[in-house]
Write a protein that holds these residues in place. Structure first.
Motif, PDB file in Angstrom:
ATOM      1  N   ASP A 154      99.755   5.930 -44.382  1.00 39.86           N
ATOM      2  CA  ASP A 154     100.721   5.097 -44.610  1.00 39.86           C
ATOM      3  C   ASP A 154     101.753   6.027 -45.284  1.00 39.86           C
ATOM      4  O   ASP A 154     101.486   6.622 -46.441  1.00 39.86           O
ATOM      5  N   GLU A 155     103.241   5.690 -44.939  1.00 38.65           N
ATOM      6  CA  GLU A 155     104.306   6.657 -45.717  1.00 38.65           C
ATOM      7  C   GLU A 155     104.254   6.195 -47.145  1.00 38.65           C
ATOM      8  O   GLU A 155     104.775   7.143 -47.803  1.00 38.65           O
ATOM      9  N   LYS A 156     103.811   5.096 -47.496  1.00 41.18           N
ATOM     10  CA  LYS A 156     103.882   4.878 -49.058  1.00 41.18           C
ATOM     11  C   LYS A 156     102.608   5.267 -49.657  1.00 41.18           C
ATOM     12  O   LYS A 156     102.685   5.097 -51.089  1.00 41.18           O
ATOM     13  N   GLY A 157     101.666   5.767 -48.998  1.00 37.28           N
ATOM     14  CA  GLY A 157     100.416   6.214 -49.595  1.00 37.28           C
ATOM     15  C   GLY A 157     100.465   7.691 -50.071  1.00 37.28           C
ATOM     16  O   GLY A 157     101.405   7.946 -50.354  1.00 37.28           O
ATOM     17  N   SER A 158      99.187   8.057 -50.669  1.00 35.30           N
ATOM     18  CA  SER A 158      98.944   9.306 -51.177  1.00 35.30           C
ATOM     19  C   SER A 158      99.602  10.305 -50.175  1.00 35.30           C
ATOM     20  O   SER A 158      99.306  10.147 -48.826  1.00 35.30           O
TER      21      SER A 158
ATOM     22  N   PRO B 176      98.234  33.416 -60.884  1.00 31.08           N
ATOM     23  CA  PRO B 176      99.379  32.417 -60.813  1.00 31.08           C
ATOM     24  C   PRO B 176      99.997  32.035 -59.531  1.00 31.08           C
ATOM     25  O   PRO B 176     100.487  30.849 -59.631  1.00 31.08           O
ATOM     26  N   GLU B 177      99.732  32.874 -58.677  1.00 35.86           N
ATOM     27  CA  GLU B 177     100.243  32.325 -57.210  1.00 35.86           C
ATOM     28  C   GLU B 177      99.026  31.611 -56.690  1.00 35.86           C
ATOM     29  O   GLU B 177      99.641  31.085 -55.469  1.00 35.86           O
ATOM     30  N   ASP B 178      98.008  31.376 -57.047  1.00 36.32           N
ATOM     31  CA  ASP B 178      97.126  30.318 -56.442  1.00 36.32           C
ATOM     32  C   ASP B 178      97.403  28.872 -56.469  1.00 36.32           C
ATOM     33  O   ASP B 178      98.247  28.513 -57.672  1.00 36.32           O
ATOM     34  N   ARG B 179      97.032  28.150 -55.703  1.00 36.26           N
ATOM     35  CA  ARG B 179      97.347  26.822 -55.585  1.00 36.26           C
ATOM     36  C   ARG B 179      96.249  25.837 -55.724  1.00 36.26           C
ATOM     37  O   ARG B 179      95.027  26.298 -55.326  1.00 36.26           O
ATOM     38  N   ILE B 180      96.182  24.594 -56.218  1.00 33.21           N
ATOM     39  CA  ILE B 180      95.149  23.769 -56.177  1.00 33.21           C
ATOM     40  C   ILE B 180      95.708  22.585 -55.163  1.00 33.21           C
ATOM     41  O   ILE B 180      96.999  22.263 -54.953  1.00 33.21           O
ATOM     42  N   ILE B 181      94.903  22.114 -54.379  1.00 30.94           N
ATOM     43  CA  ILE B 181      95.212  20.899 -53.273  1.00 30.94           C
ATOM     44  C   ILE B 181      94.897  19.689 -53.882  1.00 30.94           C
ATOM     45  O   ILE B 181      93.643  19.521 -54.052  1.00 30.94           O
ATOM     46  N   VAL B 182      95.806  18.918 -53.869  1.00 32.74           N
ATOM     47  CA  VAL B 182      95.552  17.663 -54.590  1.00 32.74           C
ATOM     48  C   VAL B 182      96.007  16.443 -53.909  1.00 32.74           C
ATOM     49  O   VAL B 182      97.193  16.397 -52.881  1.00 32.74           O
ATOM     50  N   LEU B 183      95.416  15.123 -53.902  1.00 27.91           N
ATOM     51  CA  LEU B 183      95.971  13.833 -53.367  1.00 27.91           C
ATOM     52  C   LEU B 183      96.795  13.176 -54.402  1.00 27.91           C
ATOM     53  O   LEU B 183      96.004  12.985 -55.466  1.00 27.91           O
ATOM     54  N   ALA B 184      97.950  12.913 -54.114  1.00 28.75           N
ATOM     55  CA  ALA B 184      98.685  12.531 -55.134  1.00 28.75           C
ATOM     56  C   ALA B 184      99.766  11.557 -54.657  1.00 28.75           C
ATOM     57  O   ALA B 184     100.334  11.648 -53.374  1.00 28.75           O
ATOM     58  N   ARG B 185     100.505  10.604 -55.457  1.00 36.94           N
ATOM     59  CA  ARG B 185     101.611   9.808 -55.152  1.00 36.94           C
ATOM     60  C   ARG B 185     102.649  10.607 -55.661  1.00 36.94           C
ATOM     61  O   ARG B 185     102.573  11.141 -57.059  1.00 36.94           O
ATOM     62  N   ASP B 186     103.666  11.054 -54.958  1.00 39.03           N
ATOM     63  CA  ASP B 186     104.950  11.646 -55.715  1.00 39.03           C
ATOM     64  C   ASP B 186     106.150  10.974 -55.638  1.00 39.03           C
ATOM     65  O   ASP B 186     106.387  10.068 -54.991  1.00 39.03           O
TER      66      ASP B 186
END
Length: 175
Positions: free
Chosen positions: A95-99, A165-175
């Protein structure tokens, strides 16, 4: 010189048969690799393949990942039909409004001055109202650097790793 580092190549599944559509995708991938090679840079490429059989052929283009769209949709529908709780999760994700899935600097979540377990990272994300699902570590000179672009999804929670520092975490989030 190109000013991008991530490219998504979608197939022609709406207007063409599978084989010619995948052929066009393969040609686009080869052109993108040539552009990146000429510019002396790495471009992360994800592409859509319509036919599962063509995925192996596409591996020669050195794209980071392939999405076999019809198979992905079929697997999702099968899972949702067997478990009504998964249907709600898929609805939220699609959904476009979801995470949404984000790749964020790992240092925004934890201090990276020592090796950490993914459990520590996941807990930090949880405290922010997010769900950590993986990480991306790029290490120069490692043989598997192109394998999924350094991405690990659903890692062991107990393994301690050192992050940069250049490493990334992958998260499910609402922004």
């Amino acid at each position: 010189m190109p000013s991008y580092d991530h490219v998504l190549v979608l197939g022609y599944s709406e207007t063409m048969e599978a084989q010619p559509a995948d052929t066009r995708t393969l040609v686009a991938l080869l052109h993108l690799r040539k552009i990146a090679e000429d510019a002396g840079m790495h471009i992360s490429i994800v592409s859509e393949m319509i036919e599962l059989r063509n995925r192996e052929l596409a591996a020669v283009t050195k794209a980071d990942d392939f999405v076999v769209s019809n198979r992905l949709v079929s697997l999702m529908l099968a899972q949702a039909s067997e478990n009504q709780h998964l249907a709600a999760i898929f609805d939220d994700l699609l959904d476009e409004k979801g995470s949404e899935i984000y790749m964020r600097p790992i240092a925004d979540y934890v201090a990276i001055d020592r090796p950490l377990t993914f459990w520590t990272i996941a807990e930090s994300a949880r405290l922010r109202g997010e769900i950590a699902i993986g990480y991306r570590r790029i290490r120069a000179g490692e043989a598997d650097q192109r394998a999924l672009g350094g991405v690990t999804v659903n890692p062991l929670k107990s393994e301690a790793l050192a992050y940069l520092p250049e490493d990334r975490i992958i998260v499910l989030a609402r922004d």
